[in-house]
Write a protein that holds these residues in place. Structure first.
Motif, PDB file in Angstrom:
ATOM      1  N   ASN A 436       0.831  -1.208   0.000  1.00  0.00           N
ATOM      2  CA  ASN A 436       0.000   0.000   0.000  1.00  0.00           C
ATOM      3  C   ASN A 436       0.865   1.257   0.000  1.00  0.00           C
ATOM      4  O   ASN A 436       0.586   2.233  -0.717  1.00  0.00           O
ATOM      5  N   ASP A 439       2.398   1.880  -3.406  1.00  0.00           N
ATOM      6  CA  ASP A 439       1.442   2.489  -4.332  1.00  0.00           C
ATOM      7  C   ASP A 439       1.307   3.989  -4.062  1.00  0.00           C
ATOM      8  O   ASP A 439       1.245   4.798  -5.002  1.00  0.00           O
ATOM      9  N   ARG A 443       2.432   7.031  -6.648  1.00  0.00           N
ATOM     10  CA  ARG A 443       1.539   8.110  -7.068  1.00  0.00           C
ATOM     11  C   ARG A 443       2.182   9.467  -6.789  1.00  0.00           C
ATOM     12  O   ARG A 443       2.110  10.386  -7.611  1.00  0.00           O
TER      13      ARG A 443
END
Length: 504
Positions: A436, A439, A443
Motif C-alpha cells: 500500500n 502504491d 503516485r
C-alpha cells in the motif's frame, strides 16, 4: 536504428578513437590558476599542521576548484560557483586571527573574489566548439548530475544534449562528437576504451596538470592492449601559475572529501539492542547509520513511471543512490504499526505474542555470548543464525524461513503455536502495508518534478500528500569506510548532520 546498426556504429567509433586518439583542449584561465595555486599552498599547510582549524576552509576551497573544472558556465548560470566563492571568503574571515599564515588567507580571499568576477574562458571555448560541430552533432558530457543540470540550463539554446557518462552509455545517442567537460582522469576508462562516438574531446583548464588518458583496469594484464593516444591543444592566456605535471596530485586533492575521523565506538561486538552500522552522509544536511539489514527502500528516477520506488540491497547502496527515509523513525517501525492496524481486533494479541518471544530472545542473548548463540542455533539447523541479534528488533517480524522460526522458538522454550501463526499473520499484513505504501509513493513520485530532486539532491514527499508524511528522498553523498556500534532503534533514522555540506 536496429541493434545491428547500433553495434556497427559502436565498432566504428571504437576503431576511430583507437586510430586517432582523443583531444585534450587545455584552456588558459588566469583567475582559476591563481585559485589553484592558493589551494595547493593550503594543502601543504594542512599536511604540515594537520586539518584542525583549516578543515572547513580547505573543503570550501576544494569544492570551489572542483566546480571551476566541471561547471565552466558564466556566473549568472552558475549559482554553485557564486555560493562557493562566498563560502571561501566566509571561512577566511572566520580564521582571521586564529592562524598565523595571514598571507595565505589574503591570497585565498582575493583569488575567490577574482574567480567570482571572471567569465570562465573554458566555457567560451566549449561554446565555440559546439557551434563549430553543430549542436545536433555533439553531446556535452558532464562529470556529475548537478553539473549536468547546470550545464543543460546554460546550453539549452544550442540544440545540444548534456548527459552524464552513465546516461551517455545508456542512451547511446546518434551523434558524432562527445565534448567532455573535465579532465580524462575524472571519468571511467570505458568512455574512451568503449566509446559511443568517434570523436572525443576533453575540455580542461590549463592549470590542471594531469592530462593522462585512463586505461582499462585489465590493460596491464592483456597482450596487445590498446592504448588510446591524446593530442593536447593549449588555448588562451596561460600566464597564470601553472599546475605541476600531475605526478603529486591525487583525486582527493580535487574532489571534496568527508572527514570521517577514527572509529569512536569500542572494539567489541554489539549488544542485543545494538548494531554495527556505517554512517551515510545524505543530501539536505542529513545522515543515517545504515546497518547490514537485507534491503532498504530507494527511488530510481531512471525507471519508467510506476517502477521508480524499489527495494535495493544494503550492500548495493552507493553515492548517487536515492534513499526513501522517514524522518524521526525507521520505515520498518511505521509499517509495523500499520500492519497491526490492518489486523483490527487481532492486533493486540499479535503484538503481545511478538513482544513475548522477542523479550525472551533478548534475555537469552544477555546470558550467553553472540557467537555461542549462533553456534547453538546452527546446531538446530537455523540457516540464518547470524541474524539472531536483529530478530530482537520489534520491526523485524520473524525469520523468513519457517524452519528457522520453528527452531528458534524451540530453542527459547516457547510453544510453536500460537506464536508461529500470529507472526505469520502479521507478516502477511506487513506485506500488504508495504504494498500500500509503495502504491502511495509511486503516485506521489508520478506527480513530482524529479528534475528538481536531481538538482537539489533531495525532495520531501509529504508536501500536500496524505499517507507519505515525513518521507524524504535524498541522495547518498558518501559512506563511511568503518562501522560504529549504535542502538538498533537509531539505525536508519535520519538526523541533522552538516558533514556533507561540501559534497553537494
Amino acid at each position: 536504428m536496429s541493434r545491428i546498426a547500433e553495434l556497427n556504429r559502436r565498432y566504428a567509433a571504437a576503431a576511430s578513437v583507437a586510430l586517432n586518439g582523443v583531444e585534450v583542449i587545455a584552456v588558459g584561465d588566469p583567475a582559476g590558476a591563481r585559485l589553484n595555486a592558493a589551494v595547493r599552498r593550503l594543502l601543504l599547510a594542512v599536511r604540515d599542521d594537520g586539518p584542525g582549524l583549516w578543515e572547513d576552509l580547505l573543503s570550501a576551497a576544494k569544492a570551489l576548484r572542483w566546480r571551476l573544472i566541471t561547471q565552466p558556465q558564466p556566473a549568472r548560470y552558475n549559482p554553485a560557483v557564486v555560493e562557493m566563492c562566498e563560502q571561501v571568503r566566509r571561512q577566511v574571515s572566520r580564521l582571521r586571527g586564529a592562524v598565523a599564515d595571514e598571507a595565505l588567507l589574503d591570497e585565498l580571499a582575493t583569488a575567490a573574489q577574482a574567480v567570482g568576477e571572471t567569465v570562465p574562458p573554458l566555457g567560451a571555448v566549449l561554446i565555440r566548439s559546439i557551434e563549430e560541430a553543430g549542436g545536433s552533432e555533439c553531446v556535452v558530457v558532464a562529470a556529475s548530475k548537478p553539473a549536468q543540470m547546470a550545464l543543460a540550463t546554460w546550453l539549452r539554446d544550442l540544440d545540444t544534449s548534456v548527459l552524464t557518462a552513465g546516461e551517455l552509455e545508456r542512451e547511446q545517442p546518434d551523434r558524432s562528437q562527445a565534448l567532455v567537460v573535465g579532465p580524462p582522469r575524472f571519468y571511467r576508462s570505458s568512455l574512451v576504451t568503449a566509446p559511443i562516438m568517434s570523436v572525443i574531446k576533453f575540455f580542461v583548464p590549463a592549470w590542471f596538470g594531469d592530462r593522462s588518458i585512463p586505461r582499462s583496469p585489465i590493460a596491464a594484464y592483456a597482450d596487445g592492449a590498446i592504448c588510446i593516444g591524446a593530442t593536447v591543444s593549449i588555448l588562451g592566456d596561460t600566464s597564470g601559475p601553472v599546475g605541476e605535471d600531475g605526478a603529486d596530485e591525487v583525486e582527493e586533492d580535487f574532489l571534496p572529501q568527508p572527514s570521517w575521523g577514527g572509529r569512536r565506538s569500542a572494539d567489541r561486538l554489539p549488544g542485543a539492542d545494538e548494531v554495527a552500522a556505517r554512517k551515510v552522509l545524505l543530501s539536505g544536511n542529513l545522515a543515517i547509520y545504515l546497518d547490514d539489514g537485507d534491503r532498504i527502500r530507494a527511488l530510481d528516477p531512471t525507471q519508467p513511471p510506476g517502477e521508480r520506488v524499489v527495494y535495493t540491497e544494503v550492500n548495493a547502496v552507493r553515492p548517487g543512490t536515492y534513499l526513501l527515509l522517514r524522518q524521526g523513525e525507521t520505515e520498518r517501525g511505521a509499517l509495523y504499526r500499520t500492519a497491526l492496524a490492518l489486523l483490527s481486533a487481532k492486533g493486540p494479541a499479535v503484538d503481545a505474542a511478538q513482544k513475548a518471544w522477542k523479550e525472551a530472545l533478548a534475555r537469552r542473548l544477555e546470558l550467553i555470548s553472540y557467537p555461542e548463540a549462533v553456534r547453538e542455533l546452527r546446531a538446530r539447523g537455523v540457516r540464518t543464525a547470524d541474524r539472531v541479534r536483529a530478530w530482537t528488533d520489534p520491526a523485524l517480524i520473524r525469520p523468513n524461513r519457517d524452519e528457522d522460526f520453528d527452531a528458534l522458538l524451540s530453542w527459547l522454550g516457547i510453544p510453536i503455536q500460537p506464536t508461529f501463526g500470529l507472526a505469520t499473520m502479521l507478516r502477511r499484513a506487513h506485506h500488504q502495508a508495504s504494498a500500500n505504501l509503495r502504491d502511495q509513493l509511486e503516485r506521489a513520485v508520478s506527480e513530482a518534478d524529479l528534475s528538481a530532486m536531481e538538482r537539489d539532491g533531495h525532495w520531501r514527499l509529504d508536501i500536500g500528500r496524505e499517507g507519505v508524511r515525513g518521507l524524504i528522498a535524498t541522495r547518498v553523498l558518501a559512506i563511511s569506510p568503518h562501522t560504529e556500534i549504535v542502538l538498533r532503534h537509531d539505525a536508519r533514522v535520519p538526523f541533522e548532520d552538516r558533514s556533507g555540506q561540501w559534497l553537494e
